[in-house]
Design a protein around this motif. Structure first.
Motif, PDB file in Angstrom:
ATOM      1  N   THR A  14       0.811  -1.214   0.000  1.00 17.18           N
ATOM      2  CA  THR A  14       0.000   0.000   0.000  1.00 17.18           C
ATOM      3  C   THR A  14       0.848   1.269   0.000  1.00 17.18           C
ATOM      4  OG1 THR A  14      -0.129  -0.049   2.416  1.00 17.18           O
ATOM      5  CG2 THR A  14      -1.901  -1.127   1.206  1.00 17.18           C
ATOM      6  N   GLY A  15       2.168   1.145  -0.051  1.00 15.95           N
ATOM      7  CA  GLY A  15       3.038   2.316   0.021  1.00 15.95           C
ATOM      8  C   GLY A  15       2.773   3.330  -1.071  1.00 15.95           C
ATOM      9  N   ARG A  16       2.494   2.860  -2.299  1.00 17.20           N
ATOM     10  CA  ARG A  16       2.269   3.779  -3.404  1.00 17.20           C
ATOM     11  C   ARG A  16       1.028   4.645  -3.186  1.00 17.20           C
ATOM     12  NH1 ARG A  16       3.053  -0.527  -8.388  1.00 17.20           N
ATOM     13  NH2 ARG A  16       5.189  -1.150  -7.898  1.00 17.20           N
ATOM     14  N   GLY A  25      -6.192   6.388   2.489  1.00 21.56           N
ATOM     15  CA  GLY A  25      -6.812   5.531   3.501  1.00 21.56           C
ATOM     16  C   GLY A  25      -7.967   4.708   2.955  1.00 21.56           C
ATOM     17  N   PRO A  26      -8.975   5.340   2.328  1.00 19.11           N
ATOM     18  CA  PRO A  26     -10.092   4.571   1.765  1.00 19.11           C
ATOM     19  C   PRO A  26      -9.648   3.564   0.710  1.00 19.11           C
ATOM     20  CG  PRO A  26     -10.682   6.874   1.954  1.00 19.11           C
ATOM     21  CD  PRO A  26      -9.221   6.794   2.272  1.00 19.11           C
ATOM     22  N   TRP A  33      -9.846  -5.177   1.523  1.00 23.52           N
ATOM     23  CA  TRP A  33     -11.143  -5.866   1.456  1.00 23.52           C
ATOM     24  C   TRP A  33     -11.235  -6.709   0.192  1.00 23.52           C
ATOM     25  CZ3 TRP A  33     -15.011  -5.060  -2.283  1.00 23.52           C
ATOM     26  CH2 TRP A  33     -16.230  -5.691  -2.033  1.00 23.52           C
ATOM     27  N   ASN A  34     -10.833  -6.147  -0.938  1.00 22.18           N
ATOM     28  CA  ASN A  34     -10.918  -6.855  -2.212  1.00 22.18           C
ATOM     29  C   ASN A  34     -10.055  -8.111  -2.210  1.00 22.18           C
ATOM     30  OD1 ASN A  34     -11.555  -7.074  -5.156  1.00 22.18           O
ATOM     31  ND2 ASN A  34      -9.368  -6.698  -5.354  1.00 22.18           N
TER      32      ASN A  34
END
Length: 274
Positions: A14-16, A25-26, A33-34
């Motif tokens: 998630t760094g990018r 955040g969202p 979730w996906n």
């Protein structure tokens, strides 16, 4: 404890997303979730969901080699223990029904006859034949006399040919070894008879009597289509990033239609008793 929870190879990066400011955040929550639901893994666990549907609540369940994605709890909403040699603590927060236990499948930290359901799916093919035997023997040891032992894995020449096809295409496309199939291909493929014989050996060593049932799981062509789709992005690039939105609503319709022979995987159910 922090040393025990090392990052696993399947962690969503998630760094990018941080570059997107308030959207980070969202989008990170959506991404997690996906990736918490995958069609091919749902199909893998479907026979377990079917087998446990009529069993009472409160079962003591163990998923051996479950990884950090929730294992059986992501597809069968019941509390369970999960054993693996490493976990990602951050990802486990998304799977509150799973109690992670850092251990080897060949040395399970559970007492004899202490669990109601012990399962291992698509883990043994990553191991040597000797290690496979050690894991299944340990699984049988901890299953209660009225419990259920479940062992599943890819089996047969057609499954190996399918793995080789995807692994080669992945390397040509990315220049890298496939993160899962590369390890499969290091070991000789076994037959469905070999898998059944191993479960029979373990059951005979621990139970006075037992019954076996072999369930075919995921048609070879369906498996190939899903691997091309999600590993290679063919024919729909990017579907993997919306697969839960796109595919989970139609999963009940798909689940009963994708297991025709020949299948990629066999799952052996062993019920102690007569």
């Amino acid at each position: 404890m922090s040393d025990m929870f090392r990052l696993d190879a399947g962690r969503v990066q998630t760094g990018r997303l941080r570059r997107l400011g308030r959207l980070a955040g969202p989008l990170a929550r959506y991404q997690r979730w996906n990736w918490a639901w995958r069609l091919e893994i749902a199909l893998r666990y479907q026979p377990i969901a079917d087998a446990l549907a009529d069993r009472p609540a409160g079962l003591r369940i163990l998923d051996v080699g479950c990884g950090s994605k929730g294992g059986v709890t992501s597809y069968v909403p019941r509390p369970a223990f999960g054993v693996d040699v490493t976990f990602d603590r951050e990802r486990l927060q998304d799977h509150p029904l799973l109690t992670a236990v850092v251990a080897s499948g060949a040395a399970l930290p559970f007492a004899d006859d202490s669990l109601d359901v012990v399962l291992c799916l698509d883990t043994l093919e990553h191991l040597t034949p000797a290690d496979r035997r050690a894991v299944v023997m340990e699984m049988a040891r901890v299953v209660a006399a009225n419990g259920l032992l479940i062992v599943g894995a890819p089996c047969g020449e057609a499954a190996r040919a399918a793995e080789e096809e995807i692994a080669l295409a992945f390397t040509r496309q990315t220049g890298r070894v496939h993160p899962k199939l590369g390890e499969h291909l290091e070991h000789a493929m076994w037959s469905a008879a070999d898998l059944q014989a191993l479960v029979e050996e373990a059951a005979a060593a621990h139970f006075d009597a037992f019954r076996l049932r072999v369930v075919p799981n995921v048609n070879i062509q369906a498996w190939l289509f899903l691997r091309r789709l999600f590993d290679l992005g063919r024919p729909l690039p990017g579907l993997t990033h919306v697969q839960r939105l796109a595919l989970q609503p139609v999963y009940p319709w798909l689940a009963s239609r994708l297991h025709q022979a020949p299948t990629y995987r066999k799952i052996v159910f062993c019920q102690p008793g007569r």
